[in-house]
Motif scaffolding. Sequence first.
Motif, short mmCIF file in Angstrom:
data_model
loop_
_atom_site.label_atom_id
_atom_site.label_comp_id
_atom_site.label_asym_id
_atom_site.label_seq_id
_atom_site.Cartn_x
_atom_site.Cartn_y
_atom_site.Cartn_z
N ASN A 141 26.74 60.04 31.80
CA ASN A 141 25.80 59.03 31.45
C ASN A 141 27.18 57.76 30.95
O ASN A 141 26.71 56.89 31.28
CB ASN A 141 25.15 59.14 30.13
N TYR A 142 28.40 57.92 30.93
CA TYR A 142 28.64 57.46 30.18
C TYR A 142 30.26 56.82 31.50
O TYR A 142 30.79 56.35 31.78
CB TYR A 142 30.04 58.04 29.20
N VAL A 143 30.52 58.16 31.29
CA VAL A 143 31.71 58.00 33.11
C VAL A 143 30.79 58.63 34.57
O VAL A 143 30.92 59.38 34.95
CB VAL A 143 32.60 59.50 32.72
N LYS A 144 30.97 57.56 35.11
CA LYS A 144 29.35 57.90 36.12
C LYS A 144 31.17 58.57 37.36
O LYS A 144 31.56 57.72 37.82
CB LYS A 144 29.53 56.31 36.42
N PRO A 145 30.10 59.30 38.30
CA PRO A 145 30.43 60.34 38.65
C PRO A 145 30.09 59.42 40.00
O PRO A 145 29.48 59.36 40.20
CB PRO A 145 30.49 61.49 38.86
N ASP A 146 31.12 59.67 40.75
CA ASP A 146 31.18 59.49 42.92
C ASP A 146 29.99 60.83 43.50
O ASP A 146 28.83 60.12 44.32
CB ASP A 146 32.05 58.68 44.02
N PHE A 147 30.82 61.38 42.69
CA PHE A 147 30.27 63.09 43.41
C PHE A 147 29.96 63.97 42.98
O PHE A 147 30.97 64.44 41.68
CB PHE A 147 31.01 63.61 44.27
N VAL A 148 29.06 64.69 43.23
CA VAL A 148 29.01 66.20 41.49
C VAL A 148 28.50 67.04 42.82
O VAL A 148 28.42 67.71 43.42
CB VAL A 148 27.84 65.84 40.62
N HIS A 149 29.62 68.16 41.87
CA HIS A 149 29.47 69.42 42.43
C HIS A 149 29.00 70.44 41.75
O HIS A 149 29.30 71.06 40.90
CB HIS A 149 30.80 70.46 42.98
N VAL A 150 28.60 71.87 42.67
CA VAL A 150 27.67 72.66 41.52
C VAL A 150 28.71 73.78 42.09
O VAL A 150 29.07 74.57 42.83
CB VAL A 150 26.41 73.06 41.39
N MET A 151 29.48 74.75 41.26
CA MET A 151 30.19 75.50 41.06
C MET A 151 29.27 77.24 40.43
O MET A 151 29.10 77.48 39.22
CB MET A 151 31.52 75.73 40.61
N VAL A 152 29.08 78.37 41.82
CA VAL A 152 28.14 79.14 41.13
C VAL A 152 29.35 80.89 41.19
O VAL A 152 29.86 80.35 42.56
CB VAL A 152 26.87 79.19 41.31
N GLU A 153 29.73 81.34 40.91
CA GLU A 153 30.46 82.58 41.02
C GLU A 153 31.45 82.60 42.26
O GLU A 153 31.78 82.69 42.68
CB GLU A 153 29.53 83.80 42.09
#
Length: 255
Positions: free
Chosen positions: A214-226
């Motif tokens: 909410n405060y540091v706005k990302p350009d991209f978000v990645h989901v890591m699983v296993e």
Amino acid sequence: MSEPLLKIIDLHAEIAEEGTEILRGVDLEINSGEVHAIMGPNGSGKSTLSKVISGHPAYEVTDGDILFRGESILDMEADERARAGIFLAFQYPVEIPGVSIANFLRTALNAKRGEEIDIFEFSDLLTAKMEMLEMDLAFAERSVNEGFSGGEKKRNEILQLAILEPTLAVMDETDSGLDIDALKVVSGGINRIREEHVTDMAVLLITHYQRMLNYVKPDFVHVMVEGRIIRSGGPELALELEEKGYDWVREAAPA
């Protein structure tokens, strides 16, 4: 098209002494000036990735590569990577009794530059950065992290970031343990550094929660699983994770 600042190619890594594989084929590209966030459940490999990028000796890369400015860094020691411009903010910063923050930062800056910085020049630099971050100047005379609250430790990490001005800042769960006021201070510090950074610093934020984004706005978000990045998207992906949790993306993980 220019070369990515950081390019991770099919990265596999394990705990060196145990042989336990944690990263199972990570691919990621980050360009200068971009903010990327990696989210995922506990044990997914997020913090391991940050340590492998920075060259932590407890982890061994078994396959794949990490390119920084187009060159592999796998044979570089942690201090060499730091001098090259890679910064790691720790989830649990360590205490260094008897060493003042000012002396610690001057020593770190000397190591990065490869030459001694004049004491008066450093004093002016430290004062300017602390004022930018709205920090009490007396903070610099305290021993590194000794007796610090969680918020004070994280503020100290942000001050290091401001002094060293890396090309790539890897923030390993910087929001961990922070109340909302401390989170605003730390996030505001990151934003001010990025606004004033002349070399277009890139940021890799590793977090469990959407609230820091909410405060540091990302350009991209990645989901890591296993040990793999299984989904990537824009800032809206973090909001979706906040609403639905991680179960809905687990099925997308490769077998």
